[in-house]
Write a protein that holds these residues in place. Structure first.
Motif, short mmCIF file in Angstrom:
data_model
loop_
_atom_site.label_atom_id
_atom_site.label_comp_id
_atom_site.label_asym_id
_atom_site.label_seq_id
_atom_site.Cartn_x
_atom_site.Cartn_y
_atom_site.Cartn_z
N LEU A 74 78.33 19.48 16.74
CA LEU A 74 76.94 19.13 16.43
C LEU A 74 76.46 19.88 15.19
CD1 LEU A 74 75.32 19.01 19.99
CD2 LEU A 74 76.07 17.10 18.59
N GLN A 75 76.85 21.15 15.08
CA GLN A 75 76.44 21.92 13.90
C GLN A 75 77.07 21.35 12.63
OE1 GLN A 75 78.26 24.08 11.78
NE2 GLN A 75 76.42 24.83 10.71
N TYR A 76 78.34 20.94 12.74
CA TYR A 76 79.03 20.39 11.57
C TYR A 76 78.45 19.05 11.15
CZ TYR A 76 82.77 18.14 8.89
OH TYR A 76 83.47 17.47 7.93
N LEU A 77 78.07 18.22 12.11
CA LEU A 77 77.61 16.87 11.79
C LEU A 77 76.16 16.84 11.30
CD1 LEU A 77 79.12 14.79 14.75
CD2 LEU A 77 79.94 14.91 12.41
N TYR A 78 75.32 17.74 11.80
CA TYR A 78 73.88 17.58 11.56
C TYR A 78 73.24 18.73 10.77
CZ TYR A 78 74.29 13.84 14.96
OH TYR A 78 74.66 12.68 15.62
N PHE A 79 74.03 19.74 10.38
CA PHE A 79 73.44 20.84 9.64
C PHE A 79 74.35 21.21 8.47
CE2 PHE A 79 72.00 21.23 14.01
CZ PHE A 79 70.63 21.28 13.84
N ASP A 80 73.78 21.31 7.27
CA ASP A 80 74.54 21.62 6.06
C ASP A 80 74.53 23.11 5.76
OD1 ASP A 80 75.13 18.94 5.61
OD2 ASP A 80 73.25 18.61 4.55
N VAL A 81 74.77 23.91 6.78
CA VAL A 81 74.84 25.36 6.60
C VAL A 81 76.06 25.88 7.35
CG1 VAL A 81 72.35 25.65 6.35
CG2 VAL A 81 73.36 25.73 8.62
N PRO A 82 76.58 27.05 6.98
CA PRO A 82 77.74 27.61 7.70
C PRO A 82 77.40 27.90 9.15
CG PRO A 82 77.38 28.73 5.60
CD PRO A 82 76.18 27.88 5.83
N PHE A 83 78.44 27.85 9.99
CA PHE A 83 78.24 28.12 11.41
C PHE A 83 77.81 29.57 11.62
CE2 PHE A 83 79.48 29.11 15.76
CZ PHE A 83 79.04 27.98 16.44
N PHE A 84 78.46 30.48 10.89
CA PHE A 84 78.09 31.89 10.97
C PHE A 84 77.39 32.29 9.67
CE2 PHE A 84 81.88 31.54 13.70
CZ PHE A 84 81.34 32.00 14.89
N GLU A 86 74.09 32.12 8.87
CA GLU A 86 72.70 31.64 8.84
C GLU A 86 72.36 31.11 10.23
OE1 GLU A 86 71.62 29.08 5.64
OE2 GLU A 86 73.09 29.95 4.27
N GLY A 87 71.46 31.77 10.89
CA GLY A 87 71.17 31.42 12.27
C GLY A 87 70.05 30.44 12.46
N GLU A 88 69.44 29.95 11.37
CA GLU A 88 68.29 29.07 11.52
C GLU A 88 68.67 27.72 12.16
OE1 GLU A 88 66.39 28.63 7.81
OE2 GLU A 88 65.81 30.74 7.62
N GLY A 91 68.19 27.47 16.03
CA GLY A 91 66.81 27.26 16.47
C GLY A 91 66.35 25.84 16.25
N GLU A 92 66.77 25.26 15.11
CA GLU A 92 66.41 23.87 14.85
C GLU A 92 67.09 22.93 15.83
OE1 GLU A 92 66.54 20.65 11.14
OE2 GLU A 92 67.06 22.77 10.81
N LEU A 93 68.35 23.25 16.18
CA LEU A 93 69.07 22.43 17.16
C LEU A 93 68.37 22.43 18.51
CD1 LEU A 93 72.87 22.20 17.69
CD2 LEU A 93 71.44 22.73 19.64
N THR A 94 68.02 23.62 18.99
CA THR A 94 67.34 23.69 20.28
C THR A 94 65.99 22.99 20.23
OG1 THR A 94 66.50 25.87 19.65
CG2 THR A 94 68.51 25.80 20.97
N ALA A 95 65.30 23.09 19.08
CA ALA A 95 64.01 22.40 18.95
C ALA A 95 64.19 20.89 19.00
CB ALA A 95 63.33 22.82 17.65
N LEU A 96 65.22 20.38 18.32
CA LEU A 96 65.48 18.93 18.35
C LEU A 96 65.82 18.45 19.74
CD1 LEU A 96 67.55 18.39 15.07
CD2 LEU A 96 65.29 17.45 15.60
N VAL A 97 66.64 19.24 20.46
CA VAL A 97 67.00 18.86 21.83
C VAL A 97 65.77 18.86 22.72
CG1 VAL A 97 68.32 19.54 23.86
CG2 VAL A 97 69.39 19.61 21.61
N GLY A 98 64.95 19.91 22.60
CA GLY A 98 63.74 19.98 23.42
C GLY A 98 62.78 18.84 23.12
N GLU A 99 62.62 18.52 21.83
CA GLU A 99 61.73 17.42 21.46
C GLU A 99 62.26 16.09 22.00
OE1 GLU A 99 60.10 15.24 17.39
OE2 GLU A 99 61.22 17.11 17.27
#
Length: 737
Positions: A74-84, A86-88, A91-99
């Motif tokens: 999920l991180q690779y497909l939906y976020f253009d930042v390194p896995f380690f 940058e931790g932002e 938080g965005e992932l959990t926010a999207l899931v919650g929304e």
């Protein structure tokens, strides 16, 4: 986790590999028939899950590995930042899931993020892999999953673009090998023998040879022609639209055959296209001019189609155009492709489209697309258009055709056997009006004033010589757009006002407001619609909307030309569709076909609301049902694992002389679920020895001895339970392994 491996484990590994290939067949078509991308990640996850089940890792470790895999993907497909580093992103992932969870609870399925959909797909694969593991390791039966796989492939091959020719061959090969090996394992378990390499070879080689030979023979054998007619055209005819009246249940959507109208229909949320435009439009496709008493046909075929090109004026003029009006554009992104184009009122030209030629049918007003002389289906195109201009003064000055009488004969046509009472009703409705426009408005408003009901179900089809319109006006007084639009056309023609029947789509549902006045509308098969156009000599064709709970937005945008010779100009009421006395209109911005109850209230409560909820949420309800069935099946299949703890908790709180016999009976049932079945002729003592030999204890014999004392010697069971409870609990816990 397994540490020692033998040939039985090799056979089990082969079973898991074959099961993975079967599960893979479910994932192969996904990328072709849906918008899902990166399917290889889901395939890898399915294989990883089955591999972890094979090695029998602790469920905590196994679950952590799968959860980490999902997180990384999920991180690779939906976020253009390194896995380690940058931790932002987390938080965005959990926010999207919650929304998305909140949107799911609110039933706003279109707002759910793609990330959440991918997560749900992973969870579904997780559950499926567990079920396959259970069928392999515990039940040692896979026929049901194999059967579903065959049905799945054949349905997709029949009703979708997916070619299942090779898929069905692979399924047959893998499935027969899988069931053959499972049969061997069941026999080995029943006879309590350990499989050796030689035994596996003696079984596998003939099995593989037989499957290969039978498959090759089936492939090479001559094929006879089908004996029965192809059922697909019959089945797909139900999706040809509301214009197919067979007396059964039709499915909403555009269709070409309107010769027999009537019958109930069910909704269909299949997306047809998205339109990016300023303001809601009615989307036109074609007209029909000949009423048969049962439905609509064309009076004649066009002698030739008028060709035109992209960026060339469309040879179609429906009504007078305000030359000073601002030019607008609409972009149409097609999902359910046809070789015709939908267009708004007053189109100027197609300014974008992958077709080298367009052709206009002057009889039906249909616009079709061609490439190298052959019909082609466009996936996107763009129209330039202007709002039509309707002069209220010219409309109300119209009392006859004048010089246009000869060219309008087909739009005054009626069958010879049309009941006279239709004309009498029309005259009665319009007797106080002295011009065509007010007569048309009187007929249009008649349905909302007279208790007619919008109804999708239990809509009859006229039988024998019964007229479709007559049945609707004087008997049922309920129906949907085809009933109302056809009735209005026939009523106007009966009093010599030329009118025709129009097919297309209503505006659709707003997906997004772009902020520049434009919006993106989603138009589905549920928006398929029919309405009425009336001819006015000085204006052209003017649309009317007789269906209760609908409002034609085009009719609301009249440009009133009211210049008179009087010093005082009386401003008439705007030429809008009169507010219906009953029922109230449904929400206009949805674009969906509305339904009202007989009491005139919007159908949002009771049974109607329930049916609407089911219709609008079929996919999600299906997925939830699948999940519930999967969870329920897993709990039921694994009841031997959790049932002992329920029984222990239950019998700890029980007291009295009947506790021990009941607990002993529950133990027998649990042993049977575990797989230690008591033979019909076997005594309790012999069965107890067999159980003790299996577990390497003496607990069952001691429990049985006390039970027989109660049963045969009538000893007091009062103290038996307190003395034997620990033995009973120890033994029943052993059945959870």
């Amino acid at each position: 986790m397994k540490t020692d491996y033998g040939w039985e484990d090799v056979a089990t590994l082969i079973l898991y590999v074959l099961s993975f290939f079967l599960l893979w067949e479910w994932l192969r078509p996904v990328e072709q028939i849906t918008e899902t991308a990166n399917v290889h990640f889901f395939i890898i996850f399915a294989g990883l899950s089955l591999l972890l089940y094979y090695f029998e890792l602790n469920w905590i470790i196994s679950g952590a590995i799968k959860a980490m895999f999902i997180l990384v993907v999920l991180q690779y497909l939906y976020f253009d930042v390194p896995f380690f580093g940058e931790g932002e992103w987390f938080g965005e992932l959990t926010a999207l899931v919650g929304e998305s969870v909140v949107l799911t609870v609110q039933q706003n399925w279109s707002g759910v993020s793609d990330l959440f959909r991918s997560l749900l797909f992973f969870v579904l694969l997780w559950l499926t892999a567990y079920l396959m593991h259970y069928w392999l390791a515990v039940r040692k039966q896979m026929f049901l999953f194999y059967l579903f796989t065959v049905v799945y492939i054949t349905i997709l091959d029949t009703f979708s673009p997916y070619d299942g020719s090779m898929a069905i061959v692979r399924v047959i090969l893998f499935g027969f090998m899988l069931m053959g090996l499972l049969g061997l394992q069941r026999m080995a378990d029943h006879e309590r023998i350990t499989l050796s390499m030689g035994q596996l070879q003696k079984w596998l080689i003939p099995l593989a040879a037989l499957i290969a030979f039978s498959s090759a023979a089936a492939y090479a054998a001559p094929k006879s022609e089908p004996i029965w007619p192809d059922p697909v055209p019959f089945l797909t005819s139900f999706s040809d639209g509301s214009g197919v009246g067979s007396g059964g249940v039709n499915r909403l959507g555009y269709g070409v055959d309107d010769s027999e109208l009537g019958g109930s229909f069910v909704g269909d949320e299949t997306k047809v296209f998205e339109a990016t435009v300023q303001g809601e439009q009615y989307w036109r496709i074609e007209t029909k001019d000949t009423y048969t008493g049962k439905g609509w046909e064309q009076s004649r075929e066009a002698e030739s189609l008028t060709p035109f090109s992209v960026n060339e004026a469309v040879p179609l003029t429906l009504s007078a155009i305000d030359e000073e009006s601002e030019t607008q554009t609409v972009s149409v992104d097609v999902d359910l492709t046809y070789n015709h184009l939908v267009y708004p009122y007053a189109p100027d030209q197609v300014i974008n489209g992958e077709a080298d030629e367009l052709r206009y049918n002057p009889v039906s007003d249909k616009v079709t697309s061609y490439e190298d002389g052959d019909l082609v289906e466009l996936s996107e195109y763009e129209w330039e258009f202007r709002e039509p201009r309707y002069s209220l003064q010219a409309l109300r000055n119209t009392t006859g055709l004048g010089e246009n009488a000869g060219s309008m004969e087909q739009y005054l046509q009626l069958p010879e056997n049309v009941p006279e009472r239709i004309r009498e009703l029309s005259l009665d409705i319009t007797e106080s009006e002295d011009n065509w426009y007010d007569k048309a408005k009187a007929v249009e408003g008649y349905f909302s004033r007279s208790g007619f009901v919008y109804e999708q179900e239990d809509v009859p089809v006229p039988e024998g010589n019964e007229d479709y319109v007559d049945q609707f006006l004087f008997e049922t007084q309920r129906g949907y757009c085809d009933n109302y639009s056809t009735a209005m056309v026939v009523m106007l023609r009966s009093i010599d006002i030329p009118a025709r029947w129009v097919k297309g789509y209503t505006g659709g549902e707003v997906l997004e407001n772009l902020g520049d006045g434009r919006s993106i509308y989603e138009v589905t098969n549920n928006n398929a619609h029919s309405w009425v156009e009336v001819f006015f000599p000085e204006i052209g064709w003017v649309p009317f909307e007789p269906t209760v709970s609908f409002s034609n937005n085009i009719s609301l945008n009249y440009d009133l030309d009211l210049d008179t010779d009087d010093d005082t100009t009386e401003t008439p009421e705007p030429a809008e569709t009169p507010e219906p006395e009953s029922p109230e209109p449904l929400e206009e911005d949805t674009g969906a076909i509305g339904q009202v109850d007989e009491d005139g209230s919007s159908g949002t409560g009771g049974w109607t609301a329930f049916k609407t909820f089911i219709s609008e949420n079929r996919l999600m309800l299906f997925l939830v049902s699948v999940l519930l069935v999967a969870v329920g099946t897993g709990l039921y299949r694994n009841r031997n694992r959790w049932m002992p703890y329920v029984l222990i908790r239950y019998y700890r709180s029980q007291k009295g002389s009947e506790v021990y016999p009941k607990a002993y009976s529950s133990l027998l049932k649990q042993l049977r679920r575990y797989g230690l079945r008591r033979k019909e002729t076997q005594t309790l003592r012999a069965y107890a020895k067999e159980v003790d030999n299996f577990f390497g204890t003496h607990e069952m014999s001691r429990l049985t001895d006390q039970y027989e004392r109660i049963l045969y010697r009538s000893e007091d069971p009062k103290d038996k339970w307190s003395n034997m409870r620990e033995l009973w609990e120890d033994l029943i816990k052993k059945t959870t392994g």
